[in-house]
Enzyme design. Structure first.
Site, mmCIF file in Angstrom:
data_model
loop_
_atom_site.group_PDB
_atom_site.id
_atom_site.type_symbol
_atom_site.label_atom_id
_atom_site.label_comp_id
_atom_site.label_asym_id
_atom_site.label_seq_id
_atom_site.Cartn_x
_atom_site.Cartn_y
_atom_site.Cartn_z
ATOM 1 N N ASP A 108 0.831 -1.206 0.000
ATOM 2 C CA ASP A 108 0.000 0.000 0.000
ATOM 3 C C ASP A 108 0.865 1.255 0.000
ATOM 4 O O ASP A 108 0.506 2.279 -0.602
ATOM 5 C CB ASP A 108 -0.919 -0.020 1.233
ATOM 6 C CG ASP A 108 -2.189 0.804 1.040
ATOM 7 O OD1 ASP A 108 -2.359 1.406 -0.029
ATOM 8 O OD2 ASP A 108 -3.009 0.847 1.976
ATOM 9 N N CYS A 163 -2.188 9.504 0.148
ATOM 10 C CA CYS A 163 -3.570 9.166 -0.152
ATOM 11 C C CYS A 163 -3.890 9.734 -1.529
ATOM 12 O O CYS A 163 -3.762 10.939 -1.741
ATOM 13 C CB CYS A 163 -4.482 9.776 0.898
ATOM 14 S SG CYS A 163 -6.222 9.588 0.523
#
Lengths: 315, 315
Positions: free
Chosen positions: B14, B243
């Protein structure tokens, strides 16, 4: 205004105390007025220390008078001793916050006396209040700093914190703050200490949570204190003010993020987050070299975000 | 090694997925070995996507083989579809994590099909597994992303999350992750959703918490999930990876701070915080332009800090 928790802005005291440049008096006044417009119920506006010790607070009279003229605002100030308290009583500050450390070593370093001697100084503050009936409307409050750990002593036994709260209350303190001055606390410890304090003293006394975010647990600790029944929290806009014991680290819990957390959880702060976030501009203008913290300010609010206080504000 | 919670390092997947520069294969291998030495029980080491889509994972075979050679490590990898899964099964990855979004709009945007069609793709993954007895030792897991809010749809009803968990389990998922992909969650919501999920499915199935710290509530949300009974958490060292939906914001919960929180609370992670913090150097060397997050790394550990896992490690 219905509120589930009372948040107190301490940036003007705990934040500015750490800042090297002098924050202009007019900007402080605007910060106070804007915070009140955003719904802030209480502000710690200054510390009554001699101007040569902390020049930042030399404008305290003008600031306090401005704050006292605001509607529905509880005006709070820090006092180091009876002399500072006298000044606060004279000006009619609503709450005067005396501070001592649970850690003997920290107390010696900070105010050059033992914790017992600090309690005796608190007695002197109460005597000053009793000496003049005009001073009766001011609430004298006690703070227990380094209550959840100390950079010099390490762990602090919860029993010592309970003892200090009891000593404060015996002497007439109106409320007591438990402060994680150096950001050592963890949520399990917070829940334990706040539960004990609220079980023993919470029926008649407000127990205030004062957390620093030094090790990232500020909001988790606030959540733990809330779950333990605490309903009063200190924080500072943009987390203003660093930590004297960890130069790289952040200071107070970020008020804007704390408001976001509570409002998202359905806990009414009575504070309008949009208006609160706008005040950050005042800080960046006047403190261009100071790092401003806060994640909601960076990332924005969630799509369709419905703060708990909205329904109240719309009434 | 006794552990109260299982933490999974997802920075290699991630985190690196969000990073523009290619992280050297040797450095990835060292990160994995060092994390295992620090006591990390599980690592998501890559995503089985085509190299032209995410060049970062083109070395997946070498990375997986290196990871599988580590002692006591659960090797996890992301799969977008049956083709990726086939590769994972062939390599003998312990856990393959399929992902779909609770938000229809996000699912369409992310994988260009409806959530129902994603469930059909999960069926295909399970068919691939059934097609070859050699694949039986791999656990196929399901992830529900945007489960706690979506930048496009806003709020996501908890009933939809429960429905997706149920659909996954019907199809044979070994565990299910509830992911706050965009950092919208708050602790009250987390407690509610995780309590529901654990009450309904937790007896036989591990429910994993995957939080992002985009709005500062990552650790408070982890605390809330823990209190709801969750015992498996994703995080990434130094919060690596931003993000995509909020360019200024942080990504995954910071592993180092999460370990600190749990260990300070007396919750054993089995991870040595000192050794974990040392691995950050590998990230700053190889990703000099990437911001590294983490408050404990900045402020240091408390004086006299006694991590819960110490007693265990000393045995």
């Amino acid at each position: 205004m219905e509120r589930d928790v009372i948040l107190r802005e301490v940036g003007l005291r705990d934040g500015l105390q750490m800042v090297k440049s002098i924050f202009p008096t007019e900007a402080k006044k605007k910060w106070i007025s804007d915070a009140v417009s955003a719904g802030m119920p209480e502000i710690e506006v200054c510390s009554f220390v001699p101007a040569h010790v902390v020049p930042q607070f030399q404008d305290h009279q003008e600031i306090v008078e401005h704050a006292l003229a605001q509607p529905d605002l509880t005006v709070s100030a820090l006092i180091p001793n009876a002399k500072g308290a006298e000044r606060g009583f004279q000006l009619g500050v609503h709450k005067l916050n005396f501070v001592l450390s649970a850690s003997e070593t920290h107390n010696q370093k900070n105010v050059k006396c033992s914790t017992e001697e600090s309690l005796a100084r608190f007695d002197q503050v109460m005597e000053v209040q009793r000496s003049n009936p005009d001073y009766a409307n001011t609430a004298v409050c006690g703070g227990v700093s380094t209550a959840l750990g100390c950079t010099m002593e390490g762990e602090i036994p919860p029993a010592r914190v309970m003892w200090l709260i009891e000593e404060y209350l015996k002497r007439g303190a109106a409320e007591v703050a438990i402060a994680d001055t150096v950001g050592y606390a963890n949520p399990a410890q917070v829940k334990n200490v706040f539960r004990q304090a609220i079980d023993r003293f919470g029926k008649d006394t407000t127990i205030v949570a004062h957390f620093h975010d030094t090790r990232g647990l500020g909001l988790a600790n606030a959540l733990a204190a809330y779950e333990a029944g605490c309903r009063a929290f200190d924080a500072s806009l943009a987390g203003l003010g660093g930590c004297p014991f960890a130069p790289m680290a952040t200071g107070n819990v970020v008020m804007d993020d704390l408001v976001f957390m509570f409002e998202a959880m359905g806990v009414k702060t009575g504070i309008d987050l949009d208006r609160l976030l706008e005040i950050r501009g005042l800080l960046s203008e006047n403190l261009p070299d100071e790092p401003l913290h806060g994640m909601v300010a960076k990332a924005g609010q969630p799509k369709g975000f419905r703060p708990a206080s909205h329904a109240v504000a719309a009434e």
